[in-house]
Design a protein around this motif. Structure first.
Motif, PDB file in Angstrom:
ATOM      1  N   PRO A 125       0.696  -1.225   0.142  1.00 51.22           N
ATOM      2  CA  PRO A 125       0.090   0.003   0.089  1.00 51.22           C
ATOM      3  C   PRO A 125       0.897   1.232   0.175  1.00 51.22           C
ATOM      4  N   ARG A 126       1.890   1.215   0.705  1.00 47.95           N
ATOM      5  CA  ARG A 126       2.727   2.479   0.819  1.00 47.95           C
ATOM      6  C   ARG A 126       4.122   2.169   0.199  1.00 47.95           C
ATOM      7  N   GLY A 127       4.365   1.373  -0.688  1.00 43.51           N
ATOM      8  CA  GLY A 127       5.382   0.879  -1.270  1.00 43.51           C
ATOM      9  C   GLY A 127       6.187   1.732  -2.239  1.00 43.51           C
ATOM     10  N   GLU A 128       7.254   1.940  -2.397  1.00 41.51           N
ATOM     11  CA  GLU A 128       8.084   2.735  -3.638  1.00 41.51           C
ATOM     12  C   GLU A 128       9.041   1.643  -4.172  1.00 41.51           C
ATOM     13  N   VAL A 129       8.996   1.429  -5.432  1.00 46.24           N
ATOM     14  CA  VAL A 129       9.848   0.373  -6.110  1.00 46.24           C
ATOM     15  C   VAL A 129      11.080   1.153  -7.228  1.00 46.24           C
ATOM     16  N   LEU A 130      12.143   0.780  -6.738  1.00 55.06           N
ATOM     17  CA  LEU A 130      13.257   1.344  -7.671  1.00 55.06           C
ATOM     18  C   LEU A 130      13.800   0.159  -8.411  1.00 55.06           C
ATOM     19  N   LEU A 131      14.065  -0.035  -9.695  1.00 60.79           N
ATOM     20  CA  LEU A 131      14.457  -0.906 -10.557  1.00 60.79           C
ATOM     21  C   LEU A 131      15.858  -0.375 -10.954  1.00 60.79           C
ATOM     22  N   TYR A 132      16.902  -1.272 -10.600  1.00 57.41           N
ATOM     23  CA  TYR A 132      18.241  -0.996 -11.111  1.00 57.41           C
ATOM     24  C   TYR A 132      18.801  -1.967 -12.083  1.00 57.41           C
ATOM     25  N   PRO A 133      19.668  -1.630 -12.932  1.00 59.18           N
ATOM     26  CA  PRO A 133      20.355  -2.437 -14.290  1.00 59.18           C
ATOM     27  C   PRO A 133      21.455  -3.407 -13.549  1.00 59.18           C
ATOM     28  N   TYR A 134      21.135  -4.034 -12.549  1.00 59.87           N
ATOM     29  CA  TYR A 134      22.343  -4.765 -11.736  1.00 59.87           C
ATOM     30  C   TYR A 134      21.752  -6.198 -11.290  1.00 59.87           C
ATOM     31  N   GLY A 135      23.031  -6.816 -11.330  1.00 58.68           N
ATOM     32  CA  GLY A 135      22.420  -8.547 -10.807  1.00 58.68           C
ATOM     33  C   GLY A 135      22.407  -8.522  -9.338  1.00 58.68           C
ATOM     34  N   HIS A 136      22.170  -9.572  -8.916  1.00 57.65           N
ATOM     35  CA  HIS A 136      21.735  -9.961  -7.537  1.00 57.65           C
ATOM     36  C   HIS A 136      23.043  -9.529  -6.656  1.00 57.65           C
ATOM     37  N   PHE A 137      24.369  -9.819  -7.255  1.00 55.92           N
ATOM     38  CA  PHE A 137      25.315  -9.516  -6.135  1.00 55.92           C
ATOM     39  C   PHE A 137      26.025  -8.135  -6.563  1.00 55.92           C
ATOM     40  N   ASP A 138      25.888  -7.619  -7.557  1.00 55.42           N
ATOM     41  CA  ASP A 138      26.219  -6.327  -7.854  1.00 55.42           C
ATOM     42  C   ASP A 138      26.098  -5.192  -6.814  1.00 55.42           C
ATOM     43  N   ILE A 139      24.770  -5.351  -6.267  1.00 55.52           N
ATOM     44  CA  ILE A 139      24.396  -4.008  -5.586  1.00 55.52           C
ATOM     45  C   ILE A 139      25.036  -3.845  -4.289  1.00 55.52           C
ATOM     46  N   TYR A 140      25.897  -4.804  -3.770  1.00 56.35           N
ATOM     47  CA  TYR A 140      26.712  -4.684  -2.493  1.00 56.35           C
ATOM     48  C   TYR A 140      28.130  -4.047  -2.778  1.00 56.35           C
ATOM     49  N   LEU A 141      28.496  -3.748  -3.767  1.00 57.66           N
ATOM     50  CA  LEU A 141      29.744  -3.231  -4.082  1.00 57.66           C
ATOM     51  C   LEU A 141      29.863  -2.108  -5.090  1.00 57.66           C
ATOM     52  N   GLY A 142      31.075  -1.510  -5.296  1.00 60.80           N
ATOM     53  CA  GLY A 142      31.335  -0.298  -5.921  1.00 60.80           C
ATOM     54  C   GLY A 142      30.226   0.700  -6.141  1.00 60.80           C
ATOM     55  N   ASP A 143      30.125   0.905  -7.392  1.00 57.00           N
ATOM     56  CA  ASP A 143      29.156   2.181  -7.938  1.00 57.00           C
ATOM     57  C   ASP A 143      27.798   1.790  -7.569  1.00 57.00           C
ATOM     58  N   ALA A 144      27.311   0.525  -7.745  1.00 58.80           N
ATOM     59  CA  ALA A 144      26.152  -0.039  -7.609  1.00 58.80           C
ATOM     60  C   ALA A 144      25.639   0.223  -6.053  1.00 58.80           C
ATOM     61  N   PHE A 145      26.617  -0.134  -5.278  1.00 58.62           N
ATOM     62  CA  PHE A 145      26.555   0.238  -3.722  1.00 58.62           C
ATOM     63  C   PHE A 145      26.038   1.752  -3.445  1.00 58.62           C
ATOM     64  N   GLU A 146      27.014   2.507  -4.091  1.00 54.44           N
ATOM     65  CA  GLU A 146      27.068   4.057  -3.841  1.00 54.44           C
ATOM     66  C   GLU A 146      25.584   4.444  -4.434  1.00 54.44           C
ATOM     67  N   THR A 147      24.987   4.010  -5.669  1.00 54.98           N
ATOM     68  CA  THR A 147      23.802   4.476  -5.851  1.00 54.98           C
ATOM     69  C   THR A 147      22.692   4.296  -4.991  1.00 54.98           C
ATOM     70  N   VAL A 148      22.600   2.682  -4.627  1.00 53.59           N
ATOM     71  CA  VAL A 148      21.586   2.355  -3.921  1.00 53.59           C
ATOM     72  C   VAL A 148      21.513   2.834  -2.323  1.00 53.59           C
TER      73      VAL A 148
END
Length: 296
Positions: free
Chosen positions: A259-282
């Protein structure tokens, strides 16, 4: 900021945790973010990076290991049981609410991968959580099972049978690896799984890259995404568009119903999100969300 080692009870055991406190006035009551890792992970595997950013922004943080993993108690070791992990989350929230200097009405849950599903379920059950942040979340057991190469499922099956027998005999568990390249023998068997999971482990970490094989029987029966529609709090879902472990299509179908959700879709893989530029963005997006819905 300061970080101290703490522990709290869950069932008959104790969960080990890190408690981060921001630099704040002695009489201030601040929001707290409770964090735990995904499938078989422990707090040393990059959760400190997230907690440090949240704490620098004025939030307290509680980062814990599940029972049977890491520095927490629980026998047998490497036993991954969904209901026990959900109970650990509930125990962590109870502990966080009792901490001095913490606003008990402003508890935030942060989860990633398997815990990204847990935080949806825990918040829906609790009813008093201030906000949820869920990144690359496991929301649909069937979708994740179908994303696993069939050859990997076949390779795991004998270990599952042996572990079920071991459990009945109260013998030590039969373990199955957590990550392997596509087609390998592991719960996560994808092109980016083995290298991605290994990249999260700091040098020198004493880590067992396996869990009791009986867990494979629970995966297809767990649909935490279905609880998204029950969330009463603001929720941010950070979804990886090329996720090989928690397919984005199924995740989006579930989280769109919050009901109060916000969704952000990123062009990353499952493990990319923890490191580097992907981490900084998220992490920047997650901080912006928290500043808005649970301001310090």
């Amino acid at each position: 900021m300061t970080r101290i080692d703490v522990e709290f009870p869950s069932g008959d055991d104790r969960c080990a945790a890190w408690l981060y406190r921001p630099e704040a006035a002695a009489d201030a009551s601040v929001p707290i973010v409770v964090l735990a890792h995904g499938l078989g992970g422990v707090k040393e595997m990059r959760l400190d990076a997230y907690a440090e950013r949240f704490t620098a922004d004025g939030y307290a943080c509680l980062v814990f290991d599940y029972r049977h993993f890491g520095a927490s108690e629980g026998e047998p070791r490497q036993l991954l049981d969904i209901e026990r992990q959900l109970a650990d989350w509930a125990a962590a929230v109870r502990y966080a609410r009792r901490l001095d200097g913490v606003d008990s009405s402003r508890v935030v849950l942060w989860g990633s991968s398997f815990s990204g599903g847990h935080v949806i379920e825990v918040a829906a059950r609790d009813g008093r959580i201030a906000a949820v942040v869920s990144q690359c979340p496991f929301t649909d057991g069937l979708a994740s099972a179908l994303a696993t190469p069939f050859v990997s499922t076949l390779k795991i099956a004998p270990s599952v049978v042996r572990d079920v027998v071991a459990a009945a005999r109260k013998a030590p568990p039969v373990l199955v690896p957590l990550a392997a390249p596509r087609g390998g023998k592991a719960l996560m068997a994808a092109d980016d799984a083995d290298s991605g999971y290994r990249a999260l482990r700091p040098e020198g970490l004493d880590f067992v890259d396996a869990v009791a094989a009986r867990f494979a029987l629970q995966i297809t029966r767990y649909f935490p995404g279905r609880s998204a529609r029950k969330l009463s709090c603001p929720a941010l879902f950070c979804v990886c568009g090329t996720d090989t472990v928690a397919p984005a299509r199924a995740t989006l179908r579930h989280v769109d119903k919050a009901p109060r959700g916000e969704v952000l879709l990123y062009p990353y893989g499952h493990f990319d999100i923890y490191l580097g530029d992907a981490f900084e963005t998220v992490i920047a997006d997650q901080l912006a969300f928290l500043r808005r819905v649970v301001p310090v």
